[in-house]
Design an enzyme around this catalytic site. Structure first.
Site, PDB file in Angstrom:
ATOM      1  N   LYS A  13     -61.221-114.514  32.244  1.00 59.98           N
ATOM      2  CA  LYS A  13     -62.459-114.953  32.922  1.00 59.98           C
ATOM      3  C   LYS A  13     -62.623-116.472  32.830  1.00 59.98           C
ATOM      4  O   LYS A  13     -62.910-117.140  33.819  1.00 59.98           O
ATOM      5  CB  LYS A  13     -63.704-114.297  32.277  1.00 59.98           C
ATOM      6  CG  LYS A  13     -63.646-112.786  32.204  1.00 59.98           C
ATOM      7  CD  LYS A  13     -64.854-112.205  31.494  1.00 59.98           C
ATOM      8  CE  LYS A  13     -65.011-112.612  30.040  1.00 59.98           C
ATOM      9  NZ  LYS A  13     -63.951-112.111  29.138  1.00 59.98           N
ATOM     10  N   ARG A  88     -73.895-109.734  29.288  1.00 59.26           N
ATOM     11  CA  ARG A  88     -73.017-108.842  28.533  1.00 59.26           C
ATOM     12  C   ARG A  88     -73.705-107.544  28.149  1.00 59.26           C
ATOM     13  O   ARG A  88     -73.094-106.705  27.502  1.00 59.26           O
ATOM     14  CB  ARG A  88     -72.621-109.545  27.243  1.00 59.26           C
ATOM     15  CG  ARG A  88     -71.269-110.174  27.287  1.00 59.26           C
ATOM     16  CD  ARG A  88     -71.137-110.953  26.021  1.00 59.26           C
ATOM     17  NE  ARG A  88     -69.815-110.957  25.513  1.00 59.26           N
ATOM     18  CZ  ARG A  88     -68.978-111.964  25.687  1.00 59.26           C
ATOM     19  NH1 ARG A  88     -69.320-112.996  26.409  1.00 59.26           N
ATOM     20  NH2 ARG A  88     -67.798-111.912  25.141  1.00 59.26           N
ATOM     21  N   ARG A 127     -53.344-117.192  22.267  1.00 58.80           N
ATOM     22  CA  ARG A 127     -54.210-118.273  22.778  1.00 58.80           C
ATOM     23  C   ARG A 127     -54.379-119.387  21.746  1.00 58.80           C
ATOM     24  O   ARG A 127     -54.597-119.137  20.573  1.00 58.80           O
ATOM     25  CB  ARG A 127     -55.583-117.712  23.138  1.00 58.80           C
ATOM     26  CG  ARG A 127     -56.587-118.808  23.496  1.00 58.80           C
ATOM     27  CD  ARG A 127     -57.806-118.295  24.197  1.00 58.80           C
ATOM     28  NE  ARG A 127     -58.541-117.317  23.431  1.00 58.80           N
ATOM     29  CZ  ARG A 127     -59.593-116.643  23.908  1.00 58.80           C
ATOM     30  NH1 ARG A 127     -60.001-116.855  25.145  1.00 58.80           N
ATOM     31  NH2 ARG A 127     -60.212-115.772  23.160  1.00 58.80           N
ATOM     32  N   ARG A 160     -58.772-119.625  17.870  1.00 64.37           N
ATOM     33  CA  ARG A 160     -60.190-119.333  17.716  1.00 64.37           C
ATOM     34  C   ARG A 160     -60.398-118.385  16.539  1.00 64.37           C
ATOM     35  O   ARG A 160     -59.628-117.463  16.357  1.00 64.37           O
ATOM     36  CB  ARG A 160     -60.724-118.686  19.018  1.00 64.37           C
ATOM     37  CG  ARG A 160     -61.408-119.672  19.917  1.00 64.37           C
ATOM     38  CD  ARG A 160     -61.756-119.124  21.262  1.00 64.37           C
ATOM     39  NE  ARG A 160     -62.480-117.861  21.285  1.00 64.37           N
ATOM     40  CZ  ARG A 160     -62.961-117.299  22.399  1.00 64.37           C
ATOM     41  NH1 ARG A 160     -62.783-117.899  23.558  1.00 64.37           N
ATOM     42  NH2 ARG A 160     -63.598-116.157  22.356  1.00 64.37           N
ATOM     43  N   ARG A 171     -64.270-106.870  19.001  1.00 60.87           N
ATOM     44  CA  ARG A 171     -64.762-107.385  20.293  1.00 60.87           C
ATOM     45  C   ARG A 171     -64.455-106.392  21.420  1.00 60.87           C
ATOM     46  O   ARG A 171     -65.260-106.211  22.326  1.00 60.87           O
ATOM     47  CB  ARG A 171     -64.134-108.751  20.586  1.00 60.87           C
ATOM     48  CG  ARG A 171     -64.718-109.851  19.700  1.00 60.87           C
ATOM     49  CD  ARG A 171     -63.845-111.094  19.706  1.00 60.87           C
ATOM     50  NE  ARG A 171     -63.674-111.687  21.004  1.00 60.87           N
ATOM     51  CZ  ARG A 171     -62.637-112.461  21.341  1.00 60.87           C
ATOM     52  NH1 ARG A 171     -61.683-112.719  20.451  1.00 60.87           N
ATOM     53  NH2 ARG A 171     -62.564-112.971  22.540  1.00 60.87           N
TER      54      ARG A 171
HETATM   55  P1  AP5 Z   1     -59.172-116.674  28.791  1.00 62.42           P
HETATM   56  O1  AP5 Z   1     -59.332-117.182  30.175  1.00 62.42           O
HETATM   57  O2  AP5 Z   1     -59.566-117.558  27.648  1.00 62.42           O
HETATM   58  O3  AP5 Z   1     -59.857-115.217  28.673  1.00 62.42           O
HETATM   59  P2  AP5 Z   1     -61.380-114.775  28.646  1.00 62.42           P
HETATM   60  O4  AP5 Z   1     -61.519-113.552  29.490  1.00 62.42           O
HETATM   61  O5  AP5 Z   1     -62.284-115.937  28.982  1.00 62.42           O
HETATM   62  O6  AP5 Z   1     -61.465-114.346  27.126  1.00 62.42           O
HETATM   63  P3  AP5 Z   1     -62.511-114.692  25.974  1.00 62.42           P
HETATM   64  O7  AP5 Z   1     -61.865-114.177  24.719  1.00 62.42           O
HETATM   65  O8  AP5 Z   1     -62.907-116.131  25.991  1.00 62.42           O
HETATM   66  O9  AP5 Z   1     -63.697-113.805  26.396  1.00 62.42           O
HETATM   67  P4  AP5 Z   1     -64.807-113.280  25.528  1.00 62.42           P
HETATM   68  O10 AP5 Z   1     -65.713-112.769  26.568  1.00 62.42           O
HETATM   69  O11 AP5 Z   1     -64.439-112.327  24.473  1.00 62.42           O
HETATM   70  O12 AP5 Z   1     -65.250-114.570  24.683  1.00 62.42           O
HETATM   71  P5  AP5 Z   1     -66.497-115.532  24.772  1.00 62.42           P
HETATM   72  O13 AP5 Z   1     -66.033-116.878  24.404  1.00 62.42           O
HETATM   73  O14 AP5 Z   1     -67.241-115.314  26.033  1.00 62.42           O
HETATM   74  O15 AP5 Z   1     -57.645-116.238  28.612  1.00 62.42           O
HETATM   75  C1  AP5 Z   1     -57.159-115.707  27.387  1.00 62.42           C
HETATM   76  C2  AP5 Z   1     -55.710-116.206  27.158  1.00 62.42           C
HETATM   77  O16 AP5 Z   1     -54.888-115.680  28.171  1.00 62.42           O
HETATM   78  C3  AP5 Z   1     -55.556-117.739  27.230  1.00 62.42           C
HETATM   79  O17 AP5 Z   1     -54.577-118.135  26.307  1.00 62.42           O
HETATM   80  C4  AP5 Z   1     -55.072-117.996  28.675  1.00 62.42           C
HETATM   81  O18 AP5 Z   1     -54.257-119.161  28.755  1.00 62.42           O
HETATM   82  C5  AP5 Z   1     -54.284-116.728  28.952  1.00 62.42           C
HETATM   83  N1  AP5 Z   1     -54.400-116.285  30.346  1.00 62.42           N
HETATM   84  C6  AP5 Z   1     -55.500-116.282  31.138  1.00 62.42           C
HETATM   85  N2  AP5 Z   1     -55.224-115.769  32.327  1.00 62.42           N
HETATM   86  C7  AP5 Z   1     -53.903-115.419  32.307  1.00 62.42           C
HETATM   87  C8  AP5 Z   1     -53.024-114.801  33.238  1.00 62.42           C
HETATM   88  N3  AP5 Z   1     -53.443-114.441  34.466  1.00 62.42           N
HETATM   89  N4  AP5 Z   1     -51.738-114.580  32.871  1.00 62.42           N
HETATM   90  C9  AP5 Z   1     -51.305-114.927  31.616  1.00 62.42           C
HETATM   91  N5  AP5 Z   1     -52.087-115.521  30.693  1.00 62.42           N
HETATM   92  C10 AP5 Z   1     -53.390-115.752  31.033  1.00 62.42           C
HETATM   93  O19 AP5 Z   1     -67.431-114.924  23.610  1.00 62.42           O
HETATM   94  C11 AP5 Z   1     -67.108-115.073  22.244  1.00 62.42           C
HETATM   95  C12 AP5 Z   1     -68.260-114.529  21.381  1.00 62.42           C
HETATM   96  O20 AP5 Z   1     -69.478-115.264  21.670  1.00 62.42           O
HETATM   97  C13 AP5 Z   1     -68.644-113.071  21.597  1.00 62.42           C
HETATM   98  O21 AP5 Z   1     -67.833-112.213  20.825  1.00 62.42           O
HETATM   99  C14 AP5 Z   1     -70.109-113.077  21.117  1.00 62.42           C
HETATM  100  O22 AP5 Z   1     -70.189-113.095  19.712  1.00 62.42           O
HETATM  101  C15 AP5 Z   1     -70.629-114.404  21.633  1.00 62.42           C
HETATM  102  N6  AP5 Z   1     -71.196-114.339  22.994  1.00 62.42           N
HETATM  103  C16 AP5 Z   1     -70.740-115.009  24.092  1.00 62.42           C
HETATM  104  N7  AP5 Z   1     -71.494-114.711  25.154  1.00 62.42           N
HETATM  105  C17 AP5 Z   1     -72.443-113.857  24.727  1.00 62.42           C
HETATM  106  C18 AP5 Z   1     -73.492-113.164  25.384  1.00 62.42           C
HETATM  107  N8  AP5 Z   1     -73.726-113.299  26.718  1.00 62.42           N
HETATM  108  N9  AP5 Z   1     -74.276-112.343  24.642  1.00 62.42           N
HETATM  109  C19 AP5 Z   1     -74.065-112.192  23.321  1.00 62.42           C
HETATM  110  N10 AP5 Z   1     -73.084-112.801  22.642  1.00 62.42           N
HETATM  111  C20 AP5 Z   1     -72.273-113.625  23.353  1.00 62.42           C
END
Ligand code: AP5
Length: 218
Positions: A13, A88, A127, A160, A171
């Protein structure tokens, strides 16, 4: 462009939201990035979020809603946004609808990124992010030019905290229990469009563009 990106951790995403935001000059509003910056700066938000974040659990809805409502009121979001990682939960989605209505706007599309679990785990375990500004790399799929250093600012690449295997498991469970119900929420409103997120970055990007065109957003 008022767009939400939904999907499990590691689905890509953030990677696609960044590309879209640059291409269409709208802000990428990534709640995970906002929380990581808040924790790094030691702000009140960061202190409140840390325990949840470190366990791979969701930060309470009211905290996140306030963060996003404030961000959407910033002038740079007036022409549109890509929300990445928010909403979420169903209460967050309902809150987003209320905030947008207050601003005289509405959500146009929710893009659901789908990929098998083994793909998600492989992406998260490989990552690396830059310490200075969170630029994202992958040791196989998007390696930096100089190992361990960010291509953009030369800062050190780190993993991370929440990408440790046990936190990734948590997660993924939290996603299934609390976030997956949003799929129905958006399907019922006719806003849901899915993409197969298991292909490479370019392939997924093409699908996202196609979905946005189909929805009349671009
Ligand atoms: P990446 O693009 O970083 O993936 P992502 O879907 O953004 O994954 P995240 O782990 O960041 O999502 P998340 O929703 O768990 O974390 P967030 O930071 O929002 O890609 C991942 C890897 O794959 C990278 O190395 C990239 O290079 C590679 N890649 C990407 N696309 C590719 C492809 N097509 N082919 C090959 N490789 C690829 O949340 C973290 C924490 O914050 C949560 O656990 C929670 O505690 C808190 N939080 C955040 N938002 C909220 C909310 N709205 N409500 C409550 N808590 C929240």
């Amino acid at each position: 462009m008022n767009v939400v990106f939904l999907g499990p951790p590691g689905a890509g995403k953030g990677t696609q939201a960044r590309r879209l935001a640059e291409r269409y000059r709208v802000p990428q509003i990534a709640t995970g990035d906002i929380l990581r910056e808040a924790m790094a700066s030691g702000s009140e938000l960061g202190r409140r979020a840390k325990a949840y974040y470190d366990r791979g659990e969701l930060v309470p809805d009211e905290v996140m809603l306030e963060v996003v409502a404030n961000r959407l009121r910033q002038p740079d979001a007036s022409g549109g946004f890509v929300l990445d990682g928010f909403p979420r939960t169903v209460p967050q989605a309902e809150g987003l609808d209320r905030v947008l209505a207050q601003l005289g706007r509405r959500l146009e599309v929710a893009v659901l990124f789908q990929a098998p679990r083994e793909v998600l785990v492989r992406r998260l375990s490989g990552r690396w992010v830059c310490r200075a500004r969170g630029h994202v790399y992958h040791e196989v799929y998007r390696p930096p030019q100089v190992p361990g250093r960010c291509d953009h600012d030369g800062s050190e690449l780190v993993q991370r905290e929440d990408d440790r295997p046990e936190t990734v498991e948590r997660r993924l469970e939290v996603y299934e229990r609390q976030t997956a119900p949003l799929v129905e929420y958006y399907r019922k409103r006719g806003l849901l469009h899915s993409v197969d997120a298991s292909g490479d970055e370019e392939e997924v990007s093409r699908q996202v563009e196609a979905v946005l065109r189909q929805a009349g957003v671009v």
